[in-house]
Design a protein around this motif. Structure first.
Motif, PDB file in Angstrom:
ATOM      1  N   PRO A  18       0.777  -1.244   0.000  1.00 45.95           N
ATOM      2  CA  PRO A  18       0.000   0.000   0.000  1.00 45.95           C
ATOM      3  C   PRO A  18       0.808   1.293   0.000  1.00 45.95           C
ATOM      4  O   PRO A  18       0.522   2.199  -0.789  1.00 45.95           O
ATOM      5  CB  PRO A  18      -0.875  -0.132   1.254  1.00 45.95           C
ATOM      6  CG  PRO A  18      -1.100  -1.604   1.378  1.00 45.95           C
ATOM      7  CD  PRO A  18       0.222  -2.214   0.964  1.00 45.95           C
ATOM      8  N   GLY A  19       1.825   1.424   0.857  1.00 44.15           N
ATOM      9  CA  GLY A  19       2.595   2.668   0.898  1.00 44.15           C
ATOM     10  C   GLY A  19       3.335   2.934  -0.398  1.00 44.15           C
ATOM     11  O   GLY A  19       3.384   4.067  -0.890  1.00 44.15           O
ATOM     12  N   THR A  20       3.910   1.893  -0.973  1.00 45.50           N
ATOM     13  CA  THR A  20       4.635   2.022  -2.237  1.00 45.50           C
ATOM     14  C   THR A  20       3.679   2.365  -3.365  1.00 45.50           C
ATOM     15  O   THR A  20       3.965   3.236  -4.199  1.00 45.50           O
ATOM     16  CB  THR A  20       5.391   0.717  -2.554  1.00 45.50           C
ATOM     17  OG1 THR A  20       6.281   0.412  -1.471  1.00 45.50           O
ATOM     18  CG2 THR A  20       6.177   0.828  -3.846  1.00 45.50           C
ATOM     19  N   LEU A  21       2.523   1.703  -3.404  1.00 47.09           N
ATOM     20  CA  LEU A  21       1.562   1.968  -4.474  1.00 47.09           C
ATOM     21  C   LEU A  21       1.007   3.382  -4.358  1.00 47.09           C
ATOM     22  O   LEU A  21       0.819   4.062  -5.375  1.00 47.09           O
ATOM     23  CB  LEU A  21       0.435   0.935  -4.463  1.00 47.09           C
ATOM     24  CG  LEU A  21      -0.461   0.966  -5.687  1.00 47.09           C
ATOM     25  CD1 LEU A  21       0.329   0.658  -6.955  1.00 47.09           C
ATOM     26  CD2 LEU A  21      -1.595  -0.020  -5.538  1.00 47.09           C
ATOM     27  N   ASP A  22       0.763   3.849  -3.136  1.00 44.19           N
ATOM     28  CA  ASP A  22       0.288   5.224  -2.963  1.00 44.19           C
ATOM     29  C   ASP A  22       1.326   6.223  -3.459  1.00 44.19           C
ATOM     30  O   ASP A  22       0.989   7.221  -4.094  1.00 44.19           O
ATOM     31  CB  ASP A  22      -0.064   5.486  -1.505  1.00 44.19           C
ATOM     32  CG  ASP A  22      -1.316   4.749  -1.055  1.00 44.19           C
ATOM     33  OD1 ASP A  22      -2.094   4.287  -1.930  1.00 44.19           O
ATOM     34  OD2 ASP A  22      -1.523   4.622   0.169  1.00 44.19           O
ATOM     35  N   HIS A  56      -0.253  -6.867  -0.239  1.00 51.84           N
ATOM     36  CA  HIS A  56       0.381  -6.786   1.073  1.00 51.84           C
ATOM     37  C   HIS A  56       1.553  -7.752   1.225  1.00 51.84           C
ATOM     38  O   HIS A  56       2.298  -7.654   2.196  1.00 51.84           O
ATOM     39  CB  HIS A  56      -0.661  -7.039   2.170  1.00 51.84           C
ATOM     40  CG  HIS A  56      -1.729  -5.989   2.195  1.00 51.84           C
ATOM     41  ND1 HIS A  56      -1.581  -4.804   2.872  1.00 51.84           N
ATOM     42  CD2 HIS A  56      -2.949  -5.930   1.614  1.00 51.84           C
ATOM     43  CE1 HIS A  56      -2.658  -4.064   2.718  1.00 51.84           C
ATOM     44  NE2 HIS A  56      -3.507  -4.723   1.947  1.00 51.84           N
ATOM     45  N   THR A  57       1.735  -8.671   0.281  1.00 53.81           N
ATOM     46  CA  THR A  57       2.832  -9.640   0.388  1.00 53.81           C
ATOM     47  C   THR A  57       4.150  -9.102  -0.163  1.00 53.81           C
ATOM     48  O   THR A  57       5.192  -9.720   0.048  1.00 53.81           O
ATOM     49  CB  THR A  57       2.491 -10.949  -0.361  1.00 53.81           C
ATOM     50  OG1 THR A  57       2.390 -10.689  -1.763  1.00 53.81           O
ATOM     51  CG2 THR A  57       1.180 -11.546   0.150  1.00 53.81           C
ATOM     52  N   LEU A  58       4.115  -7.972  -0.858  1.00 56.39           N
ATOM     53  CA  LEU A  58       5.333  -7.404  -1.446  1.00 56.39           C
ATOM     54  C   LEU A  58       6.046  -6.506  -0.442  1.00 56.39           C
ATOM     55  O   LEU A  58       5.422  -5.883   0.420  1.00 56.39           O
ATOM     56  CB  LEU A  58       4.999  -6.627  -2.715  1.00 56.39           C
ATOM     57  CG  LEU A  58       4.406  -7.449  -3.855  1.00 56.39           C
ATOM     58  CD1 LEU A  58       4.016  -6.550  -5.003  1.00 56.39           C
ATOM     59  CD2 LEU A  58       5.382  -8.513  -4.318  1.00 56.39           C
TER      60      LEU A  58
END
Length: 92
Positions: A18-22, A56-58
């Protein structure tokens, strides 16, 4: 944060935690001033239409450009050839 892209063809979606995608969404969002990336790269990335999905697994900072899980495999060269042959009219 540095972003590391892992590409697995055929690319059908882009996934990251999530943080990276955001962060990636923010980078790709059109802005008046594009300080972080080459405008041509941003334009190309925005035109692909690939869905951006949370995974969430990445690990943070890792972005996977990958096939959609559960999608059928891509067509083989022979299947593409047969398809194109069927679209091409034969000699009259």
């Amino acid at each position: 944060m540095k972003l590391y892209f892992v590409r697995i063809d055929p690319v059908q979606e882009i996934a990251a935690e999530p943080g990276t995608l955001d962060l990636l969404r923010d980078i790709l969002r059109p802005k008046d001033d594009e300080p972080r990336a080459d405008p041509e790269l941003l334009a190309a990335a925005r035109l692909t239409g690939w869905p951006l999905v949370y995974d969430h697994t990445l690990e943070p900072g890792v972005v996977h450009c990958r096939p959609t899980p559960g999608a059928p495999p891509p067509l083989s060269v022979a299947e593409i050839t047969d398809y194109m042959r069927a679209l091409t009219p034969g000699p009259a």
